[in-house]
Design a protein around this motif. Structure first.
Motif, PDB file in Angstrom:
ATOM      1  N   GLU A 441       0.797  -1.304  -0.035  1.00  0.00           N
ATOM      2  CA  GLU A 441       0.035   0.013   0.049  1.00  0.00           C
ATOM      3  C   GLU A 441       0.911   1.209   0.068  1.00  0.00           C
ATOM      4  OE1 GLU A 441      -2.515  -0.596   3.471  1.00  0.00           O
ATOM      5  OE2 GLU A 441      -4.105  -1.757   2.217  1.00  0.00           O
ATOM      6  N   GLU A 442       1.854   1.288   0.802  1.00  0.00           N
ATOM      7  CA  GLU A 442       3.060   2.355   0.683  1.00  0.00           C
ATOM      8  C   GLU A 442       3.369   2.553  -0.574  1.00  0.00           C
ATOM      9  OE1 GLU A 442       3.534   4.543   2.794  1.00  0.00           O
ATOM     10  OE2 GLU A 442       5.232   5.340   1.892  1.00  0.00           O
ATOM     11  N   VAL A 444       2.050   1.759  -3.369  1.00  0.00           N
ATOM     12  CA  VAL A 444       1.035   2.323  -4.372  1.00  0.00           C
ATOM     13  C   VAL A 444       0.982   3.820  -3.946  1.00  0.00           C
ATOM     14  CG1 VAL A 444      -1.466   2.632  -4.475  1.00  0.00           C
ATOM     15  CG2 VAL A 444      -0.438   0.378  -4.505  1.00  0.00           C
ATOM     16  N   THR A 445       1.029   4.330  -2.767  1.00  0.00           N
ATOM     17  CA  THR A 445       1.015   5.751  -2.544  1.00  0.00           C
ATOM     18  C   THR A 445       2.175   6.360  -3.113  1.00  0.00           C
ATOM     19  OG1 THR A 445       1.918   5.382  -0.460  1.00  0.00           O
ATOM     20  CG2 THR A 445      -0.503   5.734  -0.676  1.00  0.00           C
ATOM     21  N   ARG A 446       3.191   5.797  -3.393  1.00  0.00           N
ATOM     22  CA  ARG A 446       4.410   6.327  -3.921  1.00  0.00           C
ATOM     23  C   ARG A 446       4.376   6.177  -5.591  1.00  0.00           C
ATOM     24  NH1 ARG A 446       9.608   5.184  -0.402  1.00  0.00           N
ATOM     25  NH2 ARG A 446       8.627   5.962   1.926  1.00  0.00           N
ATOM     26  N   LYS A 447       3.525   5.334  -5.853  1.00  0.00           N
ATOM     27  CA  LYS A 447       3.211   4.944  -7.266  1.00  0.00           C
ATOM     28  C   LYS A 447       4.285   4.236  -8.025  1.00  0.00           C
ATOM     29  CE  LYS A 447      -0.075   8.545  -8.738  1.00  0.00           C
ATOM     30  NZ  LYS A 447      -0.279   9.782  -9.354  1.00  0.00           N
ATOM     31  N   LYS A 448       4.700   3.250  -7.029  1.00  0.00           N
ATOM     32  CA  LYS A 448       6.090   2.671  -7.358  1.00  0.00           C
ATOM     33  C   LYS A 448       5.847   1.059  -7.497  1.00  0.00           C
ATOM     34  CE  LYS A 448       9.122   5.917  -7.960  1.00  0.00           C
ATOM     35  NZ  LYS A 448       8.142   6.874  -8.023  1.00  0.00           N
ATOM     36  N   LEU A 449       4.537   0.499  -7.219  1.00  0.00           N
ATOM     37  CA  LEU A 449       4.418  -0.988  -6.898  1.00  0.00           C
ATOM     38  C   LEU A 449       4.540  -1.493  -8.236  1.00  0.00           C
ATOM     39  CD1 LEU A 449       3.620  -3.007  -5.085  1.00  0.00           C
ATOM     40  CD2 LEU A 449       1.365  -2.546  -5.644  1.00  0.00           C
ATOM     41  N   LEU A 450       4.047  -0.996  -9.481  1.00  0.00           N
ATOM     42  CA  LEU A 450       3.997  -1.879 -10.648  1.00  0.00           C
ATOM     43  C   LEU A 450       5.493  -1.658 -11.165  1.00  0.00           C
ATOM     44  CD1 LEU A 450       0.625  -0.771 -12.284  1.00  0.00           C
ATOM     45  CD2 LEU A 450       1.161  -2.751 -10.944  1.00  0.00           C
ATOM     46  N   LYS A 451       6.161  -0.590 -11.071  1.00  0.00           N
ATOM     47  CA  LYS A 451       7.607  -0.582 -11.138  1.00  0.00           C
ATOM     48  C   LYS A 451       8.547  -1.647 -10.585  1.00  0.00           C
ATOM     49  CE  LYS A 451      10.541   2.960 -13.035  1.00  0.00           C
ATOM     50  NZ  LYS A 451      11.048   4.174 -13.323  1.00  0.00           N
ATOM     51  N   SER A 479      -9.418  -6.830  -2.319  1.00  0.00           N
ATOM     52  CA  SER A 479      -9.189  -5.472  -3.294  1.00  0.00           C
ATOM     53  C   SER A 479      -8.148  -5.280  -3.810  1.00  0.00           C
ATOM     54  CB  SER A 479     -10.142  -4.586  -2.325  1.00  0.00           C
ATOM     55  OG  SER A 479      -9.246  -4.146  -1.375  1.00  0.00           O
ATOM     56  N   LEU A 480      -7.008  -5.365  -3.037  1.00  0.00           N
ATOM     57  CA  LEU A 480      -5.600  -4.814  -3.565  1.00  0.00           C
ATOM     58  C   LEU A 480      -5.046  -6.065  -4.385  1.00  0.00           C
ATOM     59  CD1 LEU A 480      -3.143  -2.787  -3.628  1.00  0.00           C
ATOM     60  CD2 LEU A 480      -2.554  -4.028  -1.479  1.00  0.00           C
ATOM     61  N   GLY A 483      -6.264  -7.086  -7.789  1.00  0.00           N
ATOM     62  CA  GLY A 483      -5.856  -6.391  -8.987  1.00  0.00           C
ATOM     63  C   GLY A 483      -4.545  -6.445  -9.149  1.00  0.00           C
ATOM     64  N   LEU A 484      -3.457  -6.450  -8.245  1.00  0.00           N
ATOM     65  CA  LEU A 484      -2.083  -6.692  -8.253  1.00  0.00           C
ATOM     66  C   LEU A 484      -1.952  -7.900  -9.040  1.00  0.00           C
ATOM     67  CD1 LEU A 484       0.570  -5.743  -7.759  1.00  0.00           C
ATOM     68  CD2 LEU A 484       0.737  -7.110  -5.462  1.00  0.00           C
ATOM     69  N   LYS A 487      -2.363  -7.575 -12.890  1.00  0.00           N
ATOM     70  CA  LYS A 487      -1.312  -6.826 -13.314  1.00  0.00           C
ATOM     71  C   LYS A 487       0.071  -7.718 -13.449  1.00  0.00           C
ATOM     72  CE  LYS A 487      -3.059  -2.693 -13.776  1.00  0.00           C
ATOM     73  NZ  LYS A 487      -3.268  -2.106 -15.012  1.00  0.00           N
TER      74      LYS A 487
ATOM     75  N   ARG B 418       2.041  10.056   7.389  1.00  0.00           N
ATOM     76  CA  ARG B 418       2.965  10.409   6.110  1.00  0.00           C
ATOM     77  C   ARG B 418       3.637  11.527   6.151  1.00  0.00           C
ATOM     78  NH1 ARG B 418       2.368   7.051   2.461  1.00  0.00           N
ATOM     79  NH2 ARG B 418       3.533   8.353   1.050  1.00  0.00           N
ATOM     80  N   THR B 427      -0.827  11.949  -3.792  1.00  0.00           N
ATOM     81  CA  THR B 427      -1.588  10.648  -3.691  1.00  0.00           C
ATOM     82  C   THR B 427      -2.493  10.352  -2.865  1.00  0.00           C
ATOM     83  OG1 THR B 427       0.359   9.576  -2.818  1.00  0.00           O
ATOM     84  CG2 THR B 427       0.330   9.526  -5.137  1.00  0.00           C
ATOM     85  N   VAL B 428      -2.240  11.174  -1.719  1.00  0.00           N
ATOM     86  CA  VAL B 428      -3.122  10.896  -0.422  1.00  0.00           C
ATOM     87  C   VAL B 428      -3.919  12.222  -0.247  1.00  0.00           C
ATOM     88  CG1 VAL B 428      -3.364  10.391   1.933  1.00  0.00           C
ATOM     89  CG2 VAL B 428      -1.893   9.238   0.438  1.00  0.00           C
ATOM     90  N   LYS B 448      -7.005   7.808  -0.675  1.00  0.00           N
ATOM     91  CA  LYS B 448      -5.640   7.443  -1.345  1.00  0.00           C
ATOM     92  C   LYS B 448      -5.864   7.056  -2.785  1.00  0.00           C
ATOM     93  CE  LYS B 448      -2.406   4.508   1.153  1.00  0.00           C
ATOM     94  NZ  LYS B 448      -2.284   2.979   1.719  1.00  0.00           N
ATOM     95  N   LEU B 449      -5.278   7.628  -3.422  1.00  0.00           N
ATOM     96  CA  LEU B 449      -5.562   7.328  -4.788  1.00  0.00           C
ATOM     97  C   LEU B 449      -4.912   6.069  -5.399  1.00  0.00           C
ATOM     98  CD1 LEU B 449      -4.971  10.944  -6.422  1.00  0.00           C
ATOM     99  CD2 LEU B 449      -7.177  10.128  -5.639  1.00  0.00           C
ATOM    100  N   GLU B 451      -3.135   3.340  -7.907  1.00  0.00           N
ATOM    101  CA  GLU B 451      -2.037   3.419  -8.931  1.00  0.00           C
ATOM    102  C   GLU B 451      -2.533   2.350 -10.016  1.00  0.00           C
ATOM    103  OE1 GLU B 451       1.432   1.430  -7.651  1.00  0.00           O
ATOM    104  OE2 GLU B 451       2.588   2.005  -9.584  1.00  0.00           O
ATOM    105  N   GLY B 453      -5.353   1.941 -10.913  1.00  0.00           N
ATOM    106  CA  GLY B 453      -6.606   1.092 -10.821  1.00  0.00           C
ATOM    107  C   GLY B 453      -6.567  -0.113  -9.518  1.00  0.00           C
ATOM    108  N   ILE B 454      -5.512   0.147  -8.738  1.00  0.00           N
ATOM    109  CA  ILE B 454      -5.060  -0.942  -7.720  1.00  0.00           C
ATOM    110  C   ILE B 454      -4.685  -0.152  -6.470  1.00  0.00           C
ATOM    111  CG2 ILE B 454      -4.754  -3.052  -8.981  1.00  0.00           C
ATOM    112  CD1 ILE B 454      -1.848  -2.688  -8.450  1.00  0.00           C
ATOM    113  N   GLY B 455      -5.219  -0.566  -5.438  1.00  0.00           N
ATOM    114  CA  GLY B 455      -4.874  -0.230  -4.023  1.00  0.00           C
ATOM    115  C   GLY B 455      -5.389   1.260  -3.631  1.00  0.00           C
TER     116      GLY B 455
END
Lengths: 540, 811
Positions: A441-442, A444-451, A479-480, A483-484, A487, B418, B427-428, B448-449, B451, B453-455
C-alpha cells in the motif's frame, strides 16, 4: 553523583512514520477479564487411561492436598506436586473393591478415607497404608455417597438407592440413625461447614432435605424442591446457603430464610453432574482477597464458574468429553475434573510452591554472611568509568529523558532509502502478510508498485506469486491483491512461461481462485434463499 | 468591530532586531513584531497602505546601542518609513511615489563611527517600477534599481543603476561593500561607493552562468559570492571583482593578468579568480546564506531540506523533512539563533549549531492544490463556533487549528501518518473535515488514490480532544466506509454523538458513538464509533448532508432531490425536489424550519426550502461557494461567486459577494463584495465576551467570519451598521452592489422579476398537511418556470399522486 546536562527544549519537524498494517477491528466481546485470566491460569494436565467414568474426586484437607479419584472398582491417590512436574501416574491405588466405587470422602485430618461402592459396602481406609480399617455394611442397595462431617472425626454419613440416609458410628461399625423421608434414590449429601450436626441430602425425588441429628424423630428439618432429580448438593462456605444441581440448572437456596430460592443458574445445556466451591483471587485496590465461586460441570462438557455474589457466570471452559465430577483444592492451587471416559483434567496454578519448605531452609542456612568490603572507586580502576550507569533515579531527581529510539524494520529502512524493490522483497521474505500488504500500500501511494513488480527477477517473482496464491482470495486483502495479481500476470507473462517453478505457482493460484469462486457461488445461493425471507421479515 | 488576519508571513524576508529578541515580519500592509522567546506577536507597525516589501533594521553603531530599535520599511505604496519598533512609533516618512519592490541600505553596514562630527547622508538602493514612462517605453524594462538619499528624503535624480523586466531581489553583502542582483543567467554586482556623495560612480561587474540563477549570497569577510540556479547547482565565485573594483594599481593589474590564464571554472573571462560548483539539490535553490563567521554556507530549496555546507571541504549536514519549500534563511545577531521561512506560511526559529526547532511562528497554512479529479469535494474548512477556531486541511496531511481571534496557529493534527514531500505527486488527500458543535470531536475523511486502478482506499477517521489540552487523538478508523466510493460530506449531529457520512456510491451511513469510560490510571473517555444505520434513495449518489438544529431531522441530498430522514430510526420522512443540478451544500437555517440548498454545475442555484410546507420558498440563480447559518437566529450568509460577465469596473477585481439573508425573506439584508471568493468559506462564530472588545457599550451577538481562497480572513459583526464603514474597499463595493441590486440587474431578480409577488402566491396553493410524503401534483407547477421539472417526470409524479390518493382514501 549524577551528571545532568539540561538541554533547551527543541523539537524537530522530521517525524518518522513506520509502515504499519491496517488496524484490525476489535472483537465485540470484551477482552479477558481478570477473573477469566485467573481461571485459565490453571495449567491443564490430562491424566488418561483410567478405566470408565470418574465417579468421584476428593481432596485431602491436609497439605499437600493430594486427591483421590474413584473410577471403576478402584481408587487412586494423586499428588498435586508431582502433577506440576508432569508426572501423571498415581502415587498409590486401592483396589480392594468388589463393585464400582461411587463416592469418596476424606476425614478432616486427611488420615482416613471413606469409600462406598455399588455393592452397598462402605470401607474406611488408612490413607498411608491403604489397608481397610472398617467395613460398614448395612445398605441393601448400592450406596451413592459417603461423607465425613466437617469437624466430626467419629461419624459418617451415607445414602444410596434404598432411599435411606444412614448416620454411622465409624469406630463401632454400627448405624446410629436411619433417616427416612426420601422417596427415591438418594444421590448426594453435604455436611454443614459451621455445625457438625447439620447436613443436606439430595435425591432423585427432586427434593433436598436438611437434617439435624439432634432432632428426635429423625425427620428432616427443612425440605426444598429442586424440580429435577438432584445430582449434587453443596453447602456454600457461609453455611447459610446451599447450592443444588439437577437437570440443566444450579439453584441456590437460602436455608436461614426458610428454604427460599435465591437464584437459578441455567447456563448448562445438559445435566449438571457435579458442583463444588472454588475460590478466586480478587484484587480490589491492590490488596488481594479471595472470593468464593461455584464451579459446576455438566454432561455438555462445560465447566462454568458462577459468581453467586453477583449472580453471574464469570467464566466458562469447554472440555472434549461429558464431565462427571469436579473438585477444587483447599489451597486454591488445583482443580480437577473427571470425565465419563476415564480422563481426569487436572489444572494446577503456578505459585509459590514451597512456602513451608522455604521456611525450613532458613534454619539450615547461615543467617548472615559478612558482605565483602566495598572498595572505594578510584580513577585507576576501570569500573570507575562505569560508575552510576545503572543507578536508579531517586524520587526528586530531575530526569532528562532521552528521545525514544524508533526501531525501524528492514523494509522501513529500505523504503527510507527509496529502495522500493528491495523493501518489497525483504518483506516478502519475512512471511508476515499484514506487513507485506502494508508495504504494498505504501508503494501504491508512492506510485512505485508496478515498477517494482516489473523489476523483480525470477526468484523474487516466485516469492511474490507464492504470496499472492496464498493470500489473494482473503477478503481482507483481495481488493488490492486481486488487482495486483492480474497486473503481475499481464506484465510478467513471458517470464512466467519461461520458468517451471513459476508455472507451478500459477497453478496454485488458479486452484485457490477456483476454490474462492466455488465459495462465492454457494454464498450467493444462500443469499438467494435468505433474501426473500429477509424481505418478508422487513415488511412486518 | 472587525478583525483581519491570516496574512502571509513569508511575502518577504523577516529581520531580527539587534538583540535577537524580536523578529520583524512583513505581513501585508503591516510589519508584525514577534518575540523570539515565545513566538507570539508583540506589536505591529501600521501605516503603510500597500504590501510592505522590505524591512531593514538599523544595526548598532556601538555595543551600547544594541538596545535601540529602529528600522526602515519600504512598501508598494511608494513610501519608505522609519520606525522605532519598541514603542512602536513612526518617525519619518519618505514618499518617492513609485512602488518599491525591494530596498537595501548598505551604507550603515559600513562603519559610520569615523564620522563623529560631520553628518553623512544615508543611501538606500531601491528596486522600483518606472510608472511615468510606461506609455512610451516598451514594457520590457520597467523595473529599475535606483539610489535614494534617505537623509534628504529623495531619490537621487537620474541615476539608474540597472533595469530588468521583473522585480528582482537586491542582495547586500554583510560587510556593506557590495550589492547585487540576479538577472536570468547573469549576476550583477555593484560596489558601494566609499564616500557618501550622491553622484559617486558606482562600478559594476557581471558574472555569467549557463542556467537561470535564482538566488545569490555574499561572504561576510572574503570576496566570495555564491549563487544557486534552477537546476539545483550552487556556484561559488572566489575573488570576484579584483580587477574592476581594485584595479587602480598598474602593477597589480599586471599581476592579475598573469594569473588570468588559470581561472578554473570561470566563464566568459569574468572578473573572478575561480568558480566551483556544488550539486545536491534536485530542484531550484531558493535559500543561500553564509554563516556569520563565513565557514559555512546554508542552502535550501523546493525539497524542504536545509543543507549546511562546510565551505573549505564541501562536507554537508542536513535538517531534513521540513515539509515545505524553504523561502528565506535569516541569521540573527545572536549566533545561536536563526530563522527559516517556509512556503506554508511558517517561520521556524532554529537553535543554531544543532539546528533544532525552538519555536514556530505559525501563520495560517496556505491552501493546497489538488488534482482536478478531486475538486468539488468541499473546501475542507470547518469552523469551531464556540472557540473561534477554524480547522483547515494542509498540504502535509494535517488539520491546522487556527484561532481567528488571536490570529495564530493553535495546533496541528496529523491525519495521515505520512511525511509530505513538496513536489511529489499528490496521492493521499484529506477530503473532508467536520467538527462537532462543542469542538471536542472531529471527523476527517481521506482518499488514497489508486495506482493504475489498484490499491485505492477511502478512510473515515474519528478524533476526540483530550479533556485538558485540545490535542486530538484518534478514536476510530473506518476503512472503506462506503466500499470504494468517495465520501461527499461528513456532518456532526448537534448532540455530538452521531455523525452522518454520505457517499457518491449511493448511500449514507449514520455513525453512533459508544463512549465507555475506562477507569484506569485516570478517567479516560474512550469513544468508539460504530455504524448505526445505512440509508439510500434509489441508488442515487448522495452529495450533501445536514442535521437540523435540534437533531431530529437529517437532510441528505440525493443529487437533485433532498431526502429527509429520522436519524434515530432511519425512516424516510419526505422527499423534496427537485433542483436542476446536483446539490453540493445543504444547511438548516438555525432554529427556523428552513433548509438552504446550493447546487452547482451549469445551472447553479441557491434555494431555500420550507420544512413546514415541504416546498420551495424561494431561490436565486447564483453560484454559491459556501453557506453558513447562525445557530440561534434564522439568518444565514451565503458566499456567491459573481458571474464573469458582470461589470469589471464596478467590482474592481472583486469576484464574490457575501449575501446575508433572513430565511423567510428573499431580499438580502446586507451585501458585501469580496476578493478571491473562489475556495472561500463562511462561518458564524459565537461571541465570547472576553475575547471581543465592546463597541458602543454593547457586544455583538454573533460574528461572521469570511475566509477567502488564500486563507486570509476577516471577522466582523454582520448586524452592525458600522461594519460597512470599516473598510473603504468594502464600502465602495457595497454601494456598488446595492445599486445594482436595486436596479434589478442581476441574479434571480434580473431574470424573473420581483420575488415578493412569488411569495404572496405561496399561501394560495392548496395543500394537504396531513400526509407529508404526499405532495399534491398541483404544487409541482407552482414555482418559477426555470425550476419546472421536465414533462416526462411530471407525468409520473402526476400518476403517482393519483395512486397515492387512492390508497390514502382506503386507509
Amino acid at each position: 553523583m549524577a551528571e545532568i546536562r539540561a538541554e533547551e527544549e527543541t523539537s524537530t519537524i522530521s517525524k518518522t512514520f513506520l509502515i504499519k498494517p491496517k488496524l484490525k477491528s476489535k472483537p465485540r466481546t470484551l477482552p479477558q477479564t481478570p477473573e477469566s485470566k485467573y481461571w485459565s491460569s490453571f495449567k491443564s494436565t490430562q491424566i488418561p487411561n483410567l478405566v470408565s467414568s470418574i465417579s468421584s474426586l476428593s481432596f485431602s484437607p491436609s497439605p499437600p492436598h493430594s486427591f483421590a479419584a474413584a473410577y471403576s472398582a478402584s481408587v487412586s491417590l494423586f499428588s498435586p506436586l508431582s502433577l506440576s512436574d508432569g508426572d501423571v501416574s498415581p502415587s498409590s491405588t486401592i483396589s480392594s473393591f468388589s463393585d464400582v466405587v461411587s463416592s469418596l470422602s476424606f476425614r478432616s485430618d486427611g488420615l482416613l478415607l471413606a469409600a462406598s461402592d455399588l455393592s452397598g459396602l462402605i470401607q474406611v481406609f488408612d490413607v498411608k497404608t491403604r489397608t481397610p480399617l472398617r467395613r460398614l455394611r448395612s445398605h441393601t442397595r448400592p450406596v451413592r455417597f459417603v461423607k465425613y462431617p466437617v469437624f466430626d472425626k467419629l461419624h459418617l454419613l451415607s445414602g444410596g438407592d434404598d432411599a435411606v440416609v444412614k448416620f454411622w458410628d465409624v469406630a463401632g461399625e454400627n448405624v446410629v440413625l436411619d433417616l427416612m423421608g426420601h422417596k427415591d434414590y438418594v444421590r448426594c449429601a453435604d455436611c454443614s461447614p459451621v455445625s457438625s450436626d447439620l447436613f443436606v441430602t439430595g435425591s432423585y425425588d427432586h427434593t433436598v432435605k436438611v437434617w439435624d441429628v439432634r432432632v428426635e424423630n429423625s425427620r428432616s428439618v427443612l425440605e426444598v424442591n429442586h424440580g429435577k432429580p438432584v445430582e449434587d448438593v453443596i453447602y456454600l462456605p457461609s453455611g447459610g446457603l446451599i447450592a443444588t444441581a439437577g437437570g440443566n440448572s444450579v439453584k441456590i437456596w437460602d436455608l436461614i430464610g426458610g428454604g427460599k430460592m435465591v437464584h437459578s443458574m441455567e447456563s448448562h445445556n445438559k445435566t449438571v453432574t457435579s458442583i463444588c466451591v472454588g475460590r478466586t483471587r480478587k484484587e480490589i485496590c491492590g490488596d488481594k482477597s479471595m472470593e468464593d465461586r461455584i464451579l459446576s460441570v455438566g454432561l455438555d462438557g462445560y465447566m462454568k464458574v458462577f459468581d453467586y455474589g453477583n449472580m453471574k457466570v464469570t467464566h466458562s471452559m469447554r472440555f472434549p468429553a461429558p464431565l462427571m465430577s469436579v473438585s477444587f483444592s483447599p489451597d486454591c492451587k488445583t482443580r480437577v475434573i473427571g470425565t465419563s471416559n476415564g480422563i481426569i483434567f487436572a489444572g494446577r496454578r503456578k505459585g509459590k510452591e514451597n512456602v513451608e519448605s522455604g521456611g525450613r531452609g532458613n534454619v539450615l542456612g547461615f543467617e548472615s554472611i559478612s558482605e565483602p568490603e566495598r572498595r572505594i572507586l578510584r580513577p585507576t580502576y576501570f569500573r570507575y568509568f562505569h560508575r552510576g550507569q545503572s543507578e536508579k533515579p531517586v524520587e526528586g531527581d530531575f530526569l532528562v529523558m532521552r528521545n525514544k529510539k524508533i526501531k525501524l524494520a528492514e523494509h522501513d529502512k529500505l523504503l527510507k532509502k527509496f529502495r522500493h524493490k528491495e523493501a518489497l522483497v525483504s518483506v516478502l521474505n519475512k512471511n508476515n502478510r499484514e506487513n507485506v500488504v502494508a508495504v504494498m500500500e505504501e508503494l501504491v501511494t508512492r506510485k512505485k508498485l508496478l515498477k517494482c513488480v516489473s523489476n523483480l527477477d525470477t526468484d523474487e517473482l516466485g516469492l511474490l506469486l507464492m504470496f499472492l496464491s496464498k493470500n489473494a482470495t482473503m477478503p481482507r486483502y483481495s481488493s488490492l491483491l486481486m488487482g495486483l495479481t492480474k497486473k503481475v500476470i499481464e506484465t510478467r507473462a513471458e517470464d512466467i512461461r519461461g520458468s517451471d517453478a513459476l508455472k507451478g505457482q500459477i497453478r496454485n493460484l488458479k486452484r485457490s481462485i477456483e476454490e474462492e469462486l466455488r465459495i462465492q457461488h454457494s454464498l450467493q445461493e444462500i443469499q438467494g434463499i435468505i433474501s426473500p425471507l429477509l424481505r418478508i421479515a422487513g415488511r412486518r | 468591530m472587525m478583525m483581519r488576519g491570516g496574512r502571509s508571513l513569508v511575502s518577504s524576508p523577516p529581520a531580527f532586531s539587534n538583540d535577537a529578541k524580536k523578529l520583524l515580519v512583513c505581513t501585508s500592509n503591516t510589519v508584525s513584531v514577534f518575540s523570539t522567546a515565545t513566538g507570539l506577536q508583540i506589536t505591529s507597525l501600521e501605516g503603510h497602505t500597500a504590501l510592505v516589501t522590505s524591512v531593514v533594521v538599523v544595526p548598532p553603531s556601538s555595543p551600547a546601542a544594541k538596545v535601540l530599535c529602529y528600522c526602515w520599511t519600504a512598501s508598494l505604496d511608494g513610501t519608505i518609513r522609519y520606525w522605532d519598533f519598541s514603542v512602536p512609533e513612526l518617525m519619518k516618512t519618505i514618499d518617492i511615489r513609485v512602488p518599491i519592490f525591494n530596498m537595501v541600505i548598505p551604507s550603515f553596514l559600513d562603519i559610520p563611527a569615523e564620522d563623529k562630527g560631520k553628518h553623512r547622508d544615508l543611501f538606500a538602493y531601491v528596486f522600483t517600477e518606472d510608472t511615468k514612462e510606461t506609455q512610451e517605453k516598451t514594457k520590457a524594462l520597467r523595473r529599475q534599481i535606483r539610489k535614494c538619499n534617505l537623509s534628504k528624503s529623495r531619490l537621487v535624480g537620474r541615476l539608474i543603476l540597472g533595469e530588468t523586466k521583473k522585480p528582482e531581489v537586491l542582495t547586500v553583502s554583510p560587510s556593506g561593500k557590495f550589492f547585487g542582483i540576479r538577472n536570468k543567467c547573469k549576476l550583477h554586482v555593484w560596489k558601494v561607493p566609499d564616500q557618501g556623495s550622491e553622484h559617486a560612480a558606482v562600478r559594476k561587474i557581471t558574472l555569467h552562468h549557463t542556467k537561470k540563477i535564482t538566488v545569490i549570497a555574499f561572504h561576510p569577510t572574503q570576496r566570495v559570492i555564491a549563487a544557486g540556479d534552477v537546476t539545483g547547482r550552487i556556484l561559488t565565485w572566489r575573488g570576484f571583482g579584483n580587477i574592476a573594483f581594485d584595479g587602480n594599481n598598474g602593477v597589480e593589474k599586471q599581476k592579475l593578468i598573469n594569473i588570468q590564464e588559470d581561472k578554473p571554472g570561470v566563464r566568459d573571462n569574468d572578473d573572478a579568480d575561480s568558480c566551483t560548483t556544488w550539486h545536491w539539490h534536485s530542484a531550484e535553490v531558493n535559500v543561500l546564506s553564509f554563516s556569520s563567521d563565513g565557514a559555512y554556507l546554508y542552502s535550501g530549496g523546493k525539497e524542504g531540506v536545509l543543507v549546511v555546507w562546510q565551505l573549505d571541504t564541501g562536507k554537508k549536514k542536513f535538517l531534513p523533512r521540513i515539509g515545505s519549500p524553504l523561502l528565506y534563511f535569516i541569521d540573527s545577531p545572536d549566533p545561536t539563533l536563526s530563522a527559516i521561512s517556509c512556503a506554508d506560511n511558517q517561520i521556524h526559529l532554529l537553535k543554531m549549531p544543532s539546528m533544532g526547532i525552538l519555536k514556530t511562528i505559525s501563520g495560517i497554512k496556505t491552501p493546497c492544490c489538488y488534482p482536478e479529479m478531486c475538486k468539488g469535494l468541499g473546501n475542507g474548512i470547518a469552523f469551531d463556533q464556540t472557540a473561534g477556531l477554524v480547522a483547515l486541511r494542509t498540504e502535509n496531511y494535517c488539520i491546522q487549528f487556527y484561532s481567528l481571534f488571536d490570529d495564530r496557529g493553535i495546533s496541528e493534527v496529523q491525519v495521515c501518518e505520512r511525511n509530505h514531500q513538496p513536489g511529489d505527486d499528490v496521492t493521499v488527500i484529506v477530503t473532508a473535515v467536520a467538527l462537532s458543535v462543542d469542538g471536542s470531536l472531529m471527523s476527517t475523511s481521506e482518499v488514497k488514490l489508486a495506482e493504475e486502478g489498484i490499491g485505492g482506499l477511502v478512510c473515515l477517521k474519528f478524533w476526540q480532544a483530550g479533556s485538558q489540552n485540545k490535542e486530538f487523538s484518534l478514536s476510530t478508523i473506518v476503512y472503506e466506509p462506503h466500499r470504494d466510493a468517495g465520501i461527499s460530506a461528513v456532518t456532526f449531529h448537534p448532540s455530538g454523538n452521531m455523525v452522518v457520512s454520505s457517499s457518491f456510491g449511493g448511500d449514507f451511513k449514520i455513525w453512533r458513538c459508544n463512549n465507555d469510560i475506562i477507569q484506569s490510571d485516570q478517567m479516560h473517555q474512550n469513544f468508539s464509533w460504530t455504524c448505526h444505520a445505512v440509508g439510500s434513495y434509489k441508488k442515487r449518489p448522495m452529495t450533501a448532508a445536514a442535521f437540523s438544529a435540534d437533531g431530529s431531522v437529517l437532510a441528505v441530498a440525493a443529487e437533485t432531490l433532498i431526502t429527509l430522514w429520522n436519524p434515530y430510526k432511519n425512516v424516510l420522512l419526505a422527499v423534496l425536489g427537485e433542483t436542476l443540478t446536483p446539490i453540493v451544500n445543504l444547511s438548516f437555517l438555525g432554529k427556523s424550519d428552513n433548509l438552504a440548498a446550493a447546487s452547482c454545475g451549469s445551472n447553479p442555484q441557491l434555494s431555500v426550502w420550507s420544512m413546514s410546507k415541504l416546498s420551495l420558498s424561494w431561490s436565486y440563480k447564483l453560484r454559491i461557494e459556501a453557506v453558513a447559518s447562525a445557530v440561534d437566529s434564522s439568518s444565514f450568509a451565503a458566499l456567491a461567486l459573481l458571474p464573469e460577465s458582470s461589470n469589471e469596473t464596478t467590482f474592481k477585481g472583486r469576484d464574490g459577494v457575501i449575501l446575508l439573508y433572513n430565511a423567510t425573506n428573499p431580499v438580502p439584508t446586507a451585501i458585501w463584495s469580496v476578493k478571491k471568493a473562489m475556495g472561500g468559506a463562511l462561518g458564524f462564530l459565537q461571541v465570547n465576551p472576553s475575547s471581543v472588545e465592546e463597541v458602543d457599550g454593547k457586544t455583538p451577538e454573533v460574528l461572521l467570519a469570511y475566509m477567502n481562497g488564500d486563507h486570509e480572513y476577516v471577522v466582523f459583526d454582520p448586524y452592525c451598521k458600522d461594519a460597512h464603514e470599516v473598510s473603504i474597499s468594502q464600502k465602495e463595493g457595497l454601494s456598488a452592489l446595492e445599486l445594482k441590486g436595486q436596479g434589478g440587474q442581476y441574479g434571480y431578480a434580473s431574470i424573473y422579476g420581483e420575488l415578493p409577488e412569488f411569495d404572496e402566491k405561496r399561501p394560495e396553493t392548496p395543500w394537504v398537511p396531513s400526509f407529508p410524503s404526499e405532495r399534491p401534483w398541483e404544487t409541482i407547477f407552482s414555482g418559477s418556470s426555470h425550476n419546472l421539472p421536465p414533462l416526462t417526470k411530471l407525468c409520473s409524479a402526476f400518476l403517482e399522486s393519483l395512486l397515492e390518493k387512492r390508497t390514502a382514501a382506503v386507509e
